[in-house]
Motif scaffolding. Structure first.
Motif, PDB file in Angstrom:
ATOM      1  N   UNK A 194       0.842  -1.212   0.000  1.00 47.24           N
ATOM      2  CA  UNK A 194       0.000   0.000   0.000  1.00 47.24           C
ATOM      3  C   UNK A 194       0.872   1.256   0.000  1.00 47.24           C
ATOM      4  N   UNK A 195       1.886   1.266   0.853  1.00 43.06           N
ATOM      5  CA  UNK A 195       2.779   2.415   0.962  1.00 43.06           C
ATOM      6  C   UNK A 195       3.613   2.589  -0.300  1.00 43.06           C
ATOM      7  N   UNK A 196       4.114   1.483  -0.836  1.00 45.32           N
ATOM      8  CA  UNK A 196       4.927   1.554  -2.055  1.00 45.32           C
ATOM      9  C   UNK A 196       4.119   2.133  -3.216  1.00 45.32           C
ATOM     10  N   UNK A 197       2.856   1.773  -3.305  1.00 48.37           N
ATOM     11  CA  UNK A 197       2.005   2.317  -4.369  1.00 48.37           C
ATOM     12  C   UNK A 197       1.926   3.839  -4.284  1.00 48.37           C
ATOM     13  N   UNK A 198       1.745   4.344  -3.078  1.00 49.30           N
ATOM     14  CA  UNK A 198       1.684   5.791  -2.890  1.00 49.30           C
ATOM     15  C   UNK A 198       2.997   6.453  -3.288  1.00 49.30           C
ATOM     16  N   UNK A 199       4.104   5.842  -2.859  1.00 45.26           N
ATOM     17  CA  UNK A 199       5.427   6.400  -3.151  1.00 45.26           C
ATOM     18  C   UNK A 199       5.706   6.383  -4.649  1.00 45.26           C
ATOM     19  N   UNK A 200       5.343   5.297  -5.326  1.00 44.87           N
ATOM     20  CA  UNK A 200       5.601   5.180  -6.756  1.00 44.87           C
ATOM     21  C   UNK A 200       4.853   6.261  -7.538  1.00 44.87           C
ATOM     22  N   UNK A 201       3.598   6.494  -7.188  1.00 43.82           N
ATOM     23  CA  UNK A 201       2.817   7.528  -7.880  1.00 43.82           C
ATOM     24  C   UNK A 201       3.453   8.900  -7.687  1.00 43.82           C
ATOM     25  N   UNK A 202       3.808   9.219  -6.460  1.00 46.64           N
ATOM     26  CA  UNK A 202       4.419  10.520  -6.176  1.00 46.64           C
ATOM     27  C   UNK A 202       5.784  10.635  -6.857  1.00 46.64           C
ATOM     28  N   UNK A 203       6.577   9.574  -6.783  1.00 48.66           N
ATOM     29  CA  UNK A 203       7.898   9.598  -7.407  1.00 48.66           C
ATOM     30  C   UNK A 203       7.788   9.783  -8.917  1.00 48.66           C
ATOM     31  N   UNK A 204       6.789   9.131  -9.531  1.00 52.50           N
ATOM     32  CA  UNK A 204       6.585   9.289 -10.964  1.00 52.50           C
ATOM     33  C   UNK A 204       6.271  10.720 -11.349  1.00 52.50           C
ATOM     34  N   UNK A 205       5.431  11.364 -10.555  1.00 55.03           N
ATOM     35  CA  UNK A 205       5.086  12.766 -10.820  1.00 55.03           C
ATOM     36  C   UNK A 205       6.311  13.669 -10.656  1.00 55.03           C
ATOM     37  N   UNK A 206       7.082  13.435  -9.596  1.00 55.08           N
ATOM     38  CA  UNK A 206       8.264  14.256  -9.345  1.00 55.08           C
ATOM     39  C   UNK A 206       9.324  14.059 -10.422  1.00 55.08           C
ATOM     40  N   UNK A 207       9.409  12.869 -10.990  1.00 50.16           N
ATOM     41  CA  UNK A 207      10.340  12.645 -12.100  1.00 50.16           C
ATOM     42  C   UNK A 207       9.922  13.457 -13.326  1.00 50.16           C
ATOM     43  N   UNK A 208       8.620  13.566 -13.538  1.00 45.65           N
ATOM     44  CA  UNK A 208       8.123  14.338 -14.676  1.00 45.65           C
ATOM     45  C   UNK A 208       8.365  15.833 -14.497  1.00 45.65           C
ATOM     46  N   UNK A 263      10.625  17.129 -12.333  1.00 40.74           N
ATOM     47  CA  UNK A 263      11.983  17.430 -11.903  1.00 40.74           C
ATOM     48  C   UNK A 263      12.032  18.030 -10.514  1.00 40.74           C
ATOM     49  N   UNK A 264      10.937  17.908  -9.778  1.00 40.06           N
ATOM     50  CA  UNK A 264      10.890  18.476  -8.429  1.00 40.06           C
ATOM     51  C   UNK A 264      10.750  19.976  -8.406  1.00 40.06           C
ATOM     52  N   UNK A 265      10.362  20.550  -9.566  1.00 36.68           N
ATOM     53  CA  UNK A 265      10.174  22.007  -9.671  1.00 36.68           C
ATOM     54  C   UNK A 265       8.727  22.277 -10.056  1.00 36.68           C
ATOM     55  N   UNK A 266       8.006  23.081  -9.293  1.00 32.15           N
ATOM     56  CA  UNK A 266       6.607  23.361  -9.628  1.00 32.15           C
ATOM     57  C   UNK A 266       6.492  24.008 -10.999  1.00 32.15           C
ATOM     58  N   UNK A 267       5.554  23.558 -11.832  1.00 29.48           N
ATOM     59  CA  UNK A 267       5.365  24.182 -13.146  1.00 29.48           C
ATOM     60  C   UNK A 267       4.852  25.608 -12.995  1.00 29.48           C
ATOM     61  N   UNK A 268       5.165  26.445 -13.952  1.00 34.54           N
ATOM     62  CA  UNK A 268       4.688  27.824 -13.907  1.00 34.54           C
ATOM     63  C   UNK A 268       3.169  27.858 -14.008  1.00 34.54           C
TER      64      UNK A 268
END
Length: 217
Positions: free
Chosen positions: A42-56, A58-63
Motif C-alpha cells: 500500500x505504501x509503495x504504491x503511494x510512493x511510486x505515484x508521487x515519485x513518478x510525478x516528481x520525475x516528470x 523534476x521536483x520544480x513546480x510548473x509555472x
C-alpha cells in the motif's frame, strides 16, 4: 498543496473497505506477515505515484499558466467529479441502510502473502491517489518543508494500517477483540462512510480545481 495532501491522505486512510479487509488478514494464519505485506505494498504504491510525478516535473513546480500546471488541475477536477458521481451513485442505491460483510471477504483468512499484496493494489482508492499525484505536481524539492509534507502524506494515508499492525503485534489478544468490533462497525456502515468520504473530498477537489482553472484565464 499541504492542505490538499492532508485531506486526501485522511480520506484514503479512513476508507472502510481496505481497513475491514486488513483486519481479516490480521486474524488469519501468519496474519502479522500478511498484514505487513499489505501495508508495505500500500505504501509503495503511494510512493511510486508521487515519485513518478516528481520525475516528470523534476521536483520544480510548473509555472502557473503552463500546460503541466493546467493538466494537473484538470486531473484533480476529473477525480473530484468522479468521486462526487461515485458517492452520489452509492447514496442513490441505498447507502443509508446497513449491509453485511461482502462474500469475498470470508475467504481472506486463507489467502497467501502474495494475495495480500494483490489486495493492497485492488483496494487502493486510485481516484484519491491520482488526485494526490496531481497535487504533488506543485511540490518544490528544494524546500525541506516539501519533504516533510510528502512524508506526512505517506504516513497519513497508511496510518490506520500501521496502527492496526502495531496494535496486533504488541497486544494481540486485546487487538483481536477490539479490531473485530471495529470490523463489525465498518461493515455495518461501509456504504455510508464511502458516501461521506467521496462526496466531501470530491466536492473540495472539484470546487478548488474549478476556481484555480477559472483564475488562470
Amino acid at each position: 498543496m499541504v492542505l490538499d495532501l492532508v485531506l486526501i491522505g485522511t480520506a484514503i486512510t479512513l476508507g472502510p473497505m481496505h481497513n475491514s479487509a486488513f483486519i481479516l488478514l490480521l486474524s488469519a494464519d501468519r496474519g502479522l506477515l500478511k498484514g505487513l505485506v499489505f501495508t508495505l505494498t500500500w505504501l509503495v504504491e503511494l510512493v511510486v505515484v508521487v515519485a513518478g510525478v516528481l520525475l516528470l516535473t523534476g521536483g520544480v513546480p510548473p509555472t502557473r499558466h503552463s500546460a503541466p500546471s493546467t493538466a494537473g488541475l484538470v486531473v484533480k477536477l476529473t477525480m473530484g467529479i468522479a468521486l462526487v458521481v461515485y458517492g452520489d451513485h452509492k447514496r442513490r442505491r441505498g447507502a443509508t441502510r446497513s449491509r453485511g460483510e461482502p462474500r469475498w471477504m470470508a475467504r481472506l483468512d486463507r489467502v497467501s502473502a502474495w494475495t495480500a499484496a494483490g489486495l493492497a493494489v485492488l483496494l487502493q482508492p486510485w481516484a484519491m491517489v491520482a488526485a494526490g499525484g496531481a497535487t504533488v505536481m506543485n511540490a518544490d524539492l528544494s524546500s525541506a518543508a516539501t519533504f516533510v509534507a510528502l512524508m506526512s502524506y505517506f504516513l497519513l494515508a497508511s496510518a490506520t494500517l500501521f496502527g492496526m499492525e502495531l496494535y496486533a503485534t504488541f497486544a494481540p489478544a486485546r487487538a483481536h477483540i477490539e479490531l473485530e468490533r471495529l470490523r463489525t462497525a465498518l461493515n455495518t456502515h461501509q456504504d455510508q462512510a464511502i458516501v461521506v468520504l467521496s462526496l466531501l473530498l470530491g466536492l473540495w477537489l472539484a470546487a478548488k480545481s474549478t476556481y484555480e482553472l477559472v483564475t488562470l484565464s
